[in-house]
Design a protein around this motif. Structure first.
Motif, PDB file in Angstrom:
ATOM      1  N   ALA A 155      17.657  61.632 103.828  1.00 42.56           N
ATOM      2  CA  ALA A 155      18.396  62.998 103.642  1.00 42.56           C
ATOM      3  C   ALA A 155      18.051  63.043 102.063  1.00 42.56           C
ATOM      4  O   ALA A 155      19.360  62.993 101.587  1.00 42.56           O
ATOM      5  N   TRP A 156      17.782  63.791 101.524  1.00 43.89           N
ATOM      6  CA  TRP A 156      17.071  64.478 100.366  1.00 43.89           C
ATOM      7  C   TRP A 156      17.807  65.535  99.700  1.00 43.89           C
ATOM      8  O   TRP A 156      17.827  66.466 100.300  1.00 43.89           O
ATOM      9  N   PRO A 157      19.125  65.623  98.253  1.00 51.10           N
ATOM     10  CA  PRO A 157      19.906  67.320  98.946  1.00 51.10           C
ATOM     11  C   PRO A 157      19.548  67.972  98.439  1.00 51.10           C
ATOM     12  O   PRO A 157      19.352  69.413  98.306  1.00 51.10           O
ATOM     13  N   LEU A 158      18.380  67.476  97.934  1.00 55.66           N
ATOM     14  CA  LEU A 158      17.310  69.117  96.619  1.00 55.66           C
ATOM     15  C   LEU A 158      16.209  68.935  97.689  1.00 55.66           C
ATOM     16  O   LEU A 158      15.076  67.394  97.478  1.00 55.66           O
ATOM     17  N   PRO A 159      15.299  70.470  97.642  1.00 55.90           N
ATOM     18  CA  PRO A 159      13.643  69.578  97.627  1.00 55.90           C
ATOM     19  C   PRO A 159      13.109  69.233  96.412  1.00 55.90           C
ATOM     20  O   PRO A 159      13.392  68.890  95.109  1.00 55.90           O
ATOM     21  N   VAL A 160      12.049  68.430  96.720  1.00 56.57           N
ATOM     22  CA  VAL A 160      10.748  67.939  95.359  1.00 56.57           C
ATOM     23  C   VAL A 160      10.473  68.500  94.692  1.00 56.57           C
ATOM     24  O   VAL A 160      10.041  69.120  95.211  1.00 56.57           O
ATOM     25  N   SER A 161      10.964  68.065  93.530  1.00 56.57           N
ATOM     26  CA  SER A 161      10.010  69.287  92.417  1.00 56.57           C
ATOM     27  C   SER A 161       8.941  68.061  91.601  1.00 56.57           C
ATOM     28  O   SER A 161       7.302  68.934  91.547  1.00 56.57           O
ATOM     29  N   VAL A 162       9.007  67.485  91.437  1.00 56.55           N
ATOM     30  CA  VAL A 162       8.387  66.316  90.459  1.00 56.55           C
ATOM     31  C   VAL A 162       8.293  64.474  91.721  1.00 56.55           C
ATOM     32  O   VAL A 162       9.226  64.188  92.163  1.00 56.55           O
ATOM     33  N   ILE A 163       6.500  64.028  91.872  1.00 57.49           N
ATOM     34  CA  ILE A 163       6.725  62.349  92.365  1.00 57.49           C
ATOM     35  C   ILE A 163       5.557  61.748  91.708  1.00 57.49           C
ATOM     36  O   ILE A 163       4.442  62.836  92.183  1.00 57.49           O
ATOM     37  N   SER A 164       5.683  60.878  91.502  1.00 60.20           N
ATOM     38  CA  SER A 164       4.443  60.312  91.509  1.00 60.20           C
ATOM     39  C   SER A 164       3.502  60.070  92.350  1.00 60.20           C
ATOM     40  O   SER A 164       3.145  60.138  93.694  1.00 60.20           O
ATOM     41  N   GLU A 165       1.785  60.563  91.892  1.00 61.58           N
ATOM     42  CA  GLU A 165       0.984  59.902  92.927  1.00 61.58           C
ATOM     43  C   GLU A 165       1.436  59.075  93.843  1.00 61.58           C
ATOM     44  O   GLU A 165       1.068  59.026  94.928  1.00 61.58           O
ATOM     45  N   ARG A 166       1.437  57.539  92.661  1.00 67.83           N
ATOM     46  CA  ARG A 166       1.971  56.093  93.480  1.00 67.83           C
ATOM     47  C   ARG A 166       3.043  56.126  94.865  1.00 67.83           C
ATOM     48  O   ARG A 166       2.288  56.024  95.642  1.00 67.83           O
ATOM     49  N   ASP A 167       4.631  57.448  94.012  1.00 69.72           N
ATOM     50  CA  ASP A 167       5.298  57.363  95.202  1.00 69.72           C
ATOM     51  C   ASP A 167       4.227  58.643  96.625  1.00 69.72           C
ATOM     52  O   ASP A 167       5.341  58.223  97.445  1.00 69.72           O
ATOM     53  N   SER A 168       3.672  58.930  96.311  1.00 65.19           N
ATOM     54  CA  SER A 168       3.354  59.858  97.462  1.00 65.19           C
ATOM     55  C   SER A 168       2.033  58.713  98.147  1.00 65.19           C
ATOM     56  O   SER A 168       2.121  59.712  99.387  1.00 65.19           O
ATOM     57  N   ALA A 169       1.234  58.021  97.565  1.00 67.56           N
ATOM     58  CA  ALA A 169       0.935  57.167  98.502  1.00 67.56           C
ATOM     59  C   ALA A 169       1.175  56.454  99.424  1.00 67.56           C
ATOM     60  O   ALA A 169       1.035  55.495 100.074  1.00 67.56           O
ATOM     61  N   ALA A 170       3.137  55.617  99.024  1.00 67.13           N
ATOM     62  CA  ALA A 170       3.233  54.893  99.365  1.00 67.13           C
ATOM     63  C   ALA A 170       3.574  54.261 100.605  1.00 67.13           C
ATOM     64  O   ALA A 170       2.567  55.541 101.091  1.00 67.13           O
ATOM     65  N   GLY A 171       3.251  53.347 101.332  1.00 67.57           N
ATOM     66  CA  GLY A 171       3.181  53.571 102.529  1.00 67.57           C
ATOM     67  C   GLY A 171       4.313  53.399 103.559  1.00 67.57           C
ATOM     68  O   GLY A 171       5.339  54.214 102.792  1.00 67.57           O
ATOM     69  N   SER A 172       4.302  53.247 105.262  1.00 68.36           N
ATOM     70  CA  SER A 172       5.477  53.228 105.917  1.00 68.36           C
ATOM     71  C   SER A 172       6.219  52.484 105.889  1.00 68.36           C
ATOM     72  O   SER A 172       6.166  51.162 105.198  1.00 68.36           O
ATOM     73  N   TRP A 173       7.698  52.921 106.225  1.00 70.59           N
ATOM     74  CA  TRP A 173       8.722  51.444 106.429  1.00 70.59           C
ATOM     75  C   TRP A 173       8.062  50.619 107.606  1.00 70.59           C
ATOM     76  O   TRP A 173       8.201  49.821 107.611  1.00 70.59           O
TER      77      TRP A 173
END
Length: 182
Positions: A155-173
């Motif tokens: 549970a992230w407390p705020l809406p996501v404002s910025v995320i890197s391309e690398r983090d957006s493309a990360a794999g699944s748990w």
């Protein structure tokens, strides 16, 4: 400096006692004696790094394969919602995660042992996070899981404002869990 254990195996929270007066404050950000008393080798840390993030930014969830890396993490300016996920298959807390607020009021410092994924969301504009790391960075060992993976349910407390391309493309748990050595 007080040291507290957390709900994840081996994760420690170092809590200094800032001195405050009319000038502002003074606090200890690292104490080799406290680290030794908690079972850490203060001489093992070889690199200090710092990030600055805008409010709402998420960085992570990052880790290292191989022997991993240990780090001490603190927020020097502002506040972050810091998250750790236990990715050590042999750990009694494997697959569990915790979230801890790190800020420039309490100056708590989080010890992250090798084998955990780490990420945070900036709660302020800006948020500066400092890392003391026990080995040099080797990009070939980088691993990552998406911050919004439904199997983790963070549970992230705020809406996501910025995320890197690398983090957006990360794999699944699930994919990382399957790939981890047993």
């Amino acid at each position: 400096m007080r040291v507290e254990r957390t709900d994840l195996d081996g994760v420690l929270l170092f809590l200094p006692t800032p001195s405050r007066d009319a000038r502002g404050l003074f606090t200890r950000t690292f104490d080799a004696t406290a680290a030794r008393a908690a079972g850490l080798d203060p001489d093992a840390f070889v690199q200090d790094s710092q990030s600055r993030s805008r409010k709402g930014t998420i960085r992570g969830l990052h880790g290292r394969s191989g022997r991993g890396e240990a780090k001490l993490v603190r927020c020097a300016r502002g506040a972050v919602h810091d998250v750790l996920v236990d990715a050590r298959p042999s750990s009694p807390t494997f697959g569990k995660h915790i979230a801890i607020r790190l800020d420039d009021e309490r100056f708590a410092q989080l010890y992250v042992p090798p084998g955990l994924l780490h990420g945070f969301q900036a709660l302020t504009e800006p948020a500066d996070v400092c890392y003391r790391i026990d080995r040099e960075h080797d990009p070939s060992e980088d691993i990552a899981v998406r911050y919004d993976d439904p199997d983790l349910g963070i549970a992230w407390p705020l809406p996501v404002s910025v995320i890197s391309e690398r983090d957006s493309a990360a794999g699944s748990w699930a994919a990382l869990r399957h790939a981890l050595p047993r």
